[in-house]
Design a protein around this motif. Structure first.
Motif, PDB file in Angstrom:
ATOM      1  N   TYR A   1     -13.222   1.990  -1.855  1.00 18.26           N
ATOM      2  CA  TYR A   1     -12.285   3.090  -2.055  1.00 18.26           C
ATOM      3  C   TYR A   1     -12.979   4.439  -1.940  1.00 18.26           C
ATOM      4  CZ  TYR A   1     -14.178   3.216  -6.842  1.00 18.26           C
ATOM      5  OH  TYR A   1     -15.007   3.293  -7.931  1.00 18.26           O
TER       6      TYR A   1
ATOM      7  N   SER B   1       0.838  -1.195   0.000  1.00 18.69           N
ATOM      8  CA  SER B   1       0.000   0.000   0.000  1.00 18.69           C
ATOM      9  C   SER B   1       0.877   1.249   0.000  1.00 18.69           C
ATOM     10  CB  SER B   1      -0.928  -0.016   1.220  1.00 18.69           C
ATOM     11  OG  SER B   1      -1.833  -1.108   1.145  1.00 18.69           O
TER      12      SER B   1
ATOM     13  N   ILE C   1       2.282   5.148  -0.369  1.00 21.41           N
ATOM     14  CA  ILE C   1       1.869   6.519  -0.092  1.00 21.41           C
ATOM     15  C   ILE C   1       2.476   7.384  -1.196  1.00 21.41           C
ATOM     16  CG2 ILE C   1       1.987   8.445   1.520  1.00 21.41           C
ATOM     17  CD1 ILE C   1       2.300   6.361   3.761  1.00 21.41           C
TER      18      ILE C   1
ATOM     19  N   PRO D   1      -7.926   1.948  -1.928  1.00 19.88           N
ATOM     20  CA  PRO D   1      -7.110   3.170  -1.995  1.00 19.88           C
ATOM     21  C   PRO D   1      -7.932   4.428  -1.729  1.00 19.88           C
ATOM     22  CG  PRO D   1      -7.636   2.418  -4.185  1.00 19.88           C
ATOM     23  CD  PRO D   1      -8.149   1.362  -3.255  1.00 19.88           C
ATOM     24  N   ILE D   2      -7.218   5.500  -1.425  1.00 14.51           N
ATOM     25  CA  ILE D   2      -7.817   6.815  -1.233  1.00 14.51           C
ATOM     26  C   ILE D   2      -7.149   7.786  -2.208  1.00 14.51           C
ATOM     27  CG2 ILE D   2      -8.156   8.734   0.366  1.00 14.51           C
ATOM     28  CD1 ILE D   2      -8.016   6.672   2.649  1.00 14.51           C
ATOM     29  N   TYR D   3      -7.965   8.451  -3.032  1.00 13.57           N
ATOM     30  CA  TYR D   3      -7.468   9.446  -3.985  1.00 13.57           C
ATOM     31  C   TYR D   3      -7.970  10.821  -3.556  1.00 13.57           C
ATOM     32  CZ  TYR D   3      -6.955   5.198  -6.796  1.00 13.57           C
ATOM     33  OH  TYR D   3      -6.631   3.940  -7.240  1.00 13.57           O
ATOM     34  N   THR D   4      -7.045  11.759  -3.357  1.00 18.20           N
ATOM     35  CA  THR D   4      -7.410  13.090  -2.879  1.00 18.20           C
ATOM     36  C   THR D   4      -6.732  14.151  -3.737  1.00 18.20           C
ATOM     37  OG1 THR D   4      -7.529  12.210  -0.611  1.00 18.20           O
ATOM     38  CG2 THR D   4      -7.488  14.608  -0.869  1.00 18.20           C
TER      39      THR D   4
ATOM     40  N   SER E   1      -2.548   5.507  -0.521  1.00 24.85           N
ATOM     41  CA  SER E   1      -3.155   6.814  -0.748  1.00 24.85           C
ATOM     42  C   SER E   1      -2.400   7.565  -1.833  1.00 24.85           C
ATOM     43  CB  SER E   1      -3.153   7.635   0.547  1.00 24.85           C
ATOM     44  OG  SER E   1      -1.837   7.883   0.994  1.00 24.85           O
ATOM     45  N   TYR E   2      -3.162   8.353  -2.595  1.00 29.56           N
ATOM     46  CA  TYR E   2      -2.627   9.173  -3.689  1.00 29.56           C
ATOM     47  C   TYR E   2      -3.148  10.592  -3.484  1.00 29.56           C
ATOM     48  CZ  TYR E   2      -1.811   4.574  -5.734  1.00 29.56           C
ATOM     49  OH  TYR E   2      -1.410   3.283  -5.953  1.00 29.56           O
ATOM     50  N   THR E   3      -2.240  11.529  -3.251  1.00 31.31           N
ATOM     51  CA  THR E   3      -2.629  12.898  -2.932  1.00 31.31           C
ATOM     52  C   THR E   3      -1.935  13.878  -3.867  1.00 31.31           C
ATOM     53  OG1 THR E   3      -2.849  12.273  -0.591  1.00 31.31           O
ATOM     54  CG2 THR E   3      -2.733  14.628  -1.100  1.00 31.31           C
TER      55      THR E   3
ATOM     56  N   SER F   1      -3.755  -1.136  -1.029  1.00 24.92           N
ATOM     57  CA  SER F   1      -4.592   0.051  -0.868  1.00 24.92           C
ATOM     58  C   SER F   1      -3.749   1.299  -1.067  1.00 24.92           C
ATOM     59  CB  SER F   1      -5.276   0.022   0.507  1.00 24.92           C
ATOM     60  OG  SER F   1      -6.183  -1.075   0.588  1.00 24.92           O
TER      61      SER F   1
END
Length: 360
Positions: free
Chosen positions: A279, A184, A186, A247-250, A217-219, A215
């Protein structure tokens, strides 16, 4: 280790199997001037280009380039590579449909692996991955976590441009390697442009299955003009046999990505066999992405007791195009669990033959 401006090769021979091997805990910093007696104050990776090149025979032809420019195994986050251009890796060994993943066919710029019940999570900052090629998976980078292991690497202020894979993950391929493993990443302020996968995941392919999890995160990332000849123009995520990909896309931007003969012009999720993909996408823009079949921007497919529960919040879907579901397409079958939440989003000028904006 401080590295001055210049071009460096993994070997002075023509042995394609030799890589820069970075041990655990070592920090490698590029961008120092190659004259005088510089200090950290003088470091400037933009002005002092420091390149790690796979062109070991220095003839400008990639045919005999290094299989992997960098190799790491069982390293922690204190292992840092910062301030390099990494180009010309060529993991081009011949592959067939059943050829296993090896260092000679995947991860041409960087091959990272964690043995069972270990950790291999390097930190990569201010690096550019350009013109790397793999015949199988991960044109630039390949990350694998063995059973019970973690490969939770980080990318910050990096670029992935014009990398290619003969199968999946034009720039990056993330793979769980067994039960209870995790990969996962970052990813912060990192851009993916012009990467191509012959199959799925033009920029990134995330393979979470068999009780593993991918998973991360993509920021504040840009995904621009990436192409998958099959599914997931920018990113392909799969979770099957009780695997997870959440995953989390921000604040990311997905622009002009294409799934040429498949679905999910920007992002695709596939969950089956009790796989889970719950997600979240927040404050993101999807602009002029195209798929030939389902979901101009996003495609969700669930079957055989899979679960997908996405949340889209404060997003813009603009001028995306597909045959079904101009912006998003979601379908579930065979005991699957589909629950899509859309909050405070804007959909305009999307084009779908059935479901101009949303097909569900």
């Amino acid at each position: 280790i401080w590295v001055a401006a210049g071009i460096y090769y993994p070997t002075s021979t023509t042995d394609r199997t030799i890589s820069f091997v970075i041990p655990n805990g070592v920090q490698v910093l590029g961008g120092f001037p190659n004259t005088g007696n510089p200090t950290l104050v003088n470091r400037n990776p933009q002005a002092n280009l420091t390149e790690l090149s796979g062109d070991i025979d220095q003839n400008g032809n990639s045919a005999n380039n290094s299989y992997n420019i960098i190799y790491t195994k069982n390293v922690d986050s204190n292992t840092i590579v910062d301030g390099f251009t990494i180009s010309g890796g060529n993991a081009d060994a011949t592959v067939a449909s059943n050829t296993p993943i090896n260092r000679d066919n995947s991860g041409a710029a960087w091959f990272n692996e964690a043995n069972s019940f270990t950790d291999s999570s390097p930190t990569i900052r201010n690096c550019k991955f350009i013109n790397n090629n793999a015949s199988k998976n991960g044109g630039a980078m390949f990350h694998e976590a063995g059973a019970g292991a973690k490969a939770n690497y980080s990318l910050e202020n990096c670029e992935f441009d014009n990398n290619f894979s003969g199968e999946n993950g034009g720039a990056i391929y993330n793979l769980h390697g067994g039960s209870s493993s995790e990969c996962s990443p970052i990813v912060v302020n990192t851009n993916f442009t012009g990467n191509i996968a012959s199959e799925d995941g033009g920029a990134i392919h995330n393979n979470g299955s068999f009780f593993g999890e991918i998973s991360g995160s993509y920021t504040d990332c840009d995904f621009i003009n990436n192409t998958a000849n099959a599914t997931g123009g920018a990113i392909f995520n799969t979770a099957f046999f009780q695997g997870k990909t959440n995953p989390i896309y921000t604040q990311c931007r997905f622009i002009l990505n294409t799934a040429t003969i498949g679905s999910g012009g920007a992002i695709s999720f596939d969950a089956s066999g009790n796989g889970v993909a719950n997600y979240k996408i927040t404050n993101c823009t999807f602009d002029r992405n195209i798929s030939s079949v389902y979901g101009g921007a996003i495609y969700n497919r669930i079957s055989n007791n899979g679960e997908i529960k996405p949340v889209y919040a404060n997003c813009i879907f603009k001028e995306n195009e597909s045959t079904y579901g101009g912006a998003t397409y979601s379908i579930g079958a065979f005991g699957s669990n589909l629950d899509v939440v859309i909050a405070n989003c804007i959909f305009y000028q999307n084009d779908g033959g059935v479901g101009g904006a949303i097909y569900q």
